[in-house]
Design an enzyme around this catalytic site. Structure first.
Site, PDB file in Angstrom:
ATOM      1  N   GLY A  12      35.604  51.275  40.528  1.00  0.00           N
ATOM      2  CA  GLY A  12      34.194  50.900  40.529  1.00  0.00           C
ATOM      3  C   GLY A  12      33.566  50.772  39.149  1.00  0.00           C
ATOM      4  O   GLY A  12      32.356  50.922  39.011  1.00  0.00           O
ATOM      5  N   ASN A  14      33.274  48.025  37.479  1.00  0.00           N
ATOM      6  CA  ASN A  14      32.404  46.844  37.520  1.00  0.00           C
ATOM      7  C   ASN A  14      31.108  47.148  38.272  1.00  0.00           C
ATOM      8  O   ASN A  14      30.042  46.681  37.871  1.00  0.00           O
ATOM      9  CB  ASN A  14      33.137  45.661  38.159  1.00  0.00           C
ATOM     10  CG  ASN A  14      34.029  44.947  37.164  1.00  0.00           C
ATOM     11  OD1 ASN A  14      33.555  44.220  36.296  1.00  0.00           O
ATOM     12  ND2 ASN A  14      35.331  45.190  37.255  1.00  0.00           N
ATOM     13  N   ILE A  94      38.269  38.047  52.210  1.00  0.00           N
ATOM     14  CA  ILE A  94      37.006  37.816  52.924  1.00  0.00           C
ATOM     15  C   ILE A  94      37.252  36.847  54.089  1.00  0.00           C
ATOM     16  O   ILE A  94      37.779  35.751  53.885  1.00  0.00           O
ATOM     17  CB  ILE A  94      35.939  37.234  51.955  1.00  0.00           C
ATOM     18  CG1 ILE A  94      35.643  38.227  50.832  1.00  0.00           C
ATOM     19  CG2 ILE A  94      34.652  36.885  52.697  1.00  0.00           C
ATOM     20  CD1 ILE A  94      35.129  39.576  51.271  1.00  0.00           C
ATOM     21  N   ASN A 108      32.876  36.679  43.082  1.00  0.00           N
ATOM     22  CA  ASN A 108      34.003  37.586  42.835  1.00  0.00           C
ATOM     23  C   ASN A 108      34.304  37.625  41.339  1.00  0.00           C
ATOM     24  O   ASN A 108      34.137  36.622  40.644  1.00  0.00           O
ATOM     25  CB  ASN A 108      35.232  37.048  43.581  1.00  0.00           C
ATOM     26  CG  ASN A 108      36.477  37.890  43.362  1.00  0.00           C
ATOM     27  OD1 ASN A 108      36.447  39.115  43.486  1.00  0.00           O
ATOM     28  ND2 ASN A 108      37.585  37.239  43.026  1.00  0.00           N
ATOM     29  N   HIS A 110      37.486  38.148  38.780  1.00  0.00           N
ATOM     30  CA  HIS A 110      38.955  38.165  38.754  1.00  0.00           C
ATOM     31  C   HIS A 110      39.415  38.383  37.311  1.00  0.00           C
ATOM     32  O   HIS A 110      38.887  37.736  36.397  1.00  0.00           O
ATOM     33  CB  HIS A 110      39.520  36.855  39.309  1.00  0.00           C
ATOM     34  CG  HIS A 110      41.003  36.873  39.389  1.00  0.00           C
ATOM     35  ND1 HIS A 110      41.677  37.530  40.407  1.00  0.00           N
ATOM     36  CD2 HIS A 110      41.950  36.384  38.562  1.00  0.00           C
ATOM     37  CE1 HIS A 110      42.977  37.428  40.194  1.00  0.00           C
ATOM     38  NE2 HIS A 110      43.167  36.736  39.079  1.00  0.00           N
TER      39      HIS A 110
HETATM   40  C1  GAR Z   1      38.935  44.697  38.102  1.00  0.00           C
HETATM   41  O1  GAR Z   1      39.761  44.453  37.003  1.00  0.00           O
HETATM   42  C2  GAR Z   1      38.709  43.428  38.890  1.00  0.00           C
HETATM   43  O2  GAR Z   1      38.616  42.285  38.086  1.00  0.00           O
HETATM   44  C3  GAR Z   1      39.954  43.384  39.741  1.00  0.00           C
HETATM   45  O3  GAR Z   1      40.150  44.717  40.148  1.00  0.00           O
HETATM   46  C4  GAR Z   1      39.641  45.599  39.122  1.00  0.00           C
HETATM   47  C5  GAR Z   1      38.704  46.589  39.756  1.00  0.00           C
HETATM   48  O4  GAR Z   1      38.272  47.560  38.829  1.00  0.00           O
HETATM   49  N1  GAR Z   1      39.817  42.478  40.839  1.00  0.00           N
HETATM   50  C6  GAR Z   1      40.826  41.746  41.314  1.00  0.00           C
HETATM   51  O5  GAR Z   1      41.958  41.818  40.899  1.00  0.00           O
HETATM   52  C7  GAR Z   1      40.445  40.806  42.455  1.00  0.00           C
HETATM   53  N2  GAR Z   1      41.472  39.833  42.669  1.00  0.00           N
HETATM   54  P1  GAR Z   1      36.968  48.418  39.088  1.00  0.00           P
HETATM   55  O6  GAR Z   1      37.076  49.001  40.503  1.00  0.00           O
HETATM   56  O7  GAR Z   1      37.031  49.497  38.046  1.00  0.00           O
HETATM   57  O8  GAR Z   1      35.771  47.530  38.944  1.00  0.00           O
END
Ligand code: GAR
Length: 207
Positions: A12, A14, A94, A108, A110
């Site tokens: 979490g 982000n 989704i 989203n 990525h």
């Molecule tokens: C982040 O790096 C995000 O970009 C990635 O998962 C991580 C979550 O970190 N998302 C993906 O790979 C989606 N395809 P967080 O929970 O610390 O935000």
């Protein structure tokens, strides 16, 4: 006021960047009305609680099949009725039911420069492992609208990050978060909340 629900699966960070940006006035006209995690032990849920945002867990594992989860998940979103759904490290696909109910209202983040290292099987640390295996010198992150494809919707913003010799996937992941993700995602939400972007012929344009 843009009402936002954030979907998460893990750490979490982000989500935290979004909560901090709202608190600090870097994202304006926005209220985070809820957080959904598919993982009951996600640290993201603690972050939501700390910020006073309602958090719930909805896991596909709690339902007899994926169709039942997809329906319940979509119904929950309809109940909350956000203006925007933000996937911030959400590792569940989704459902079409939801992309059609919230068309143009799901974004989203990525952790690569789409169309590199994206699509089925590319998520979290795996993206950075593949980037290092391929030996790219530049990677980055992308914020995009979500459609029925995997990482295929219109691109809102991208930011490049340099790969360094001796990077491990973990070190690279952290740099991409710090230099790209935690800036791009709050900025995109602020742009949407303040009506600065639109989709023209399937591409995002600044107004
Ligand atoms: C982040 O790096 C995000 O970009 C990635 O998962 C991580 C979550 O970190 N998302 C993906 O790979 C989606 N395809 P967080 O929970 O610390 O935000």
């Amino acid at each position: 006021m843009l009402n936002v629900v954030v979907c998460v699966s893990g750490g979490g960070t982000n989500l935290q960047a979004i909560l901090d940006a709202v608190r600090d006035g870097k994202i304006t006209n926005t209220k985070i009305i809820g957080v959904v995690s598919n993982n009951p032990t996600a640290k993201a849920l603690e972050r939501a609680e700390k910020a006073g945002v309602p958090g719930i867990c909805m896991s596909p594992k709690e339902y007899p099949d994926r169709a039942a989860f997809n329906h319940a998940f979509t119904e929950k979103m309809k109940e909350w009725n956000p203006d925007l759904i933000v996937l911030a490290g959400f590792l569940v696909k989704i459902p079409e039911e939801m992309t059609s109910a919230f068309s143009g209202r799901i974004i989203n983040i990525h952790p690569s420069l789409i169309p590199s290292f994206c699509g089925v099987g590319f998520y979290g640390l795996k993206v950075h492992e593949e980037a290092l295996r391929r030996g790219v010198k530049v990677t980055g992150a992308t914020v995009h609208f979500v459609n029925d494809g995997m990482d295929e919707g219109p691109i809102i913003a991208q930011k490049a990050v340099l790969v360094q010799d001796n990077d491990t996937p973990e070190v690279l992941q952290r740099r991409v978060m710090e230099q790209a993700e935690w800036l791009l995602l709050p900025q995109a939400i602020d742009d949407i909340a303040n009506d600065r972007i639109e989709i023209v012929n399937g591409q995002v344009r600044r107004k």
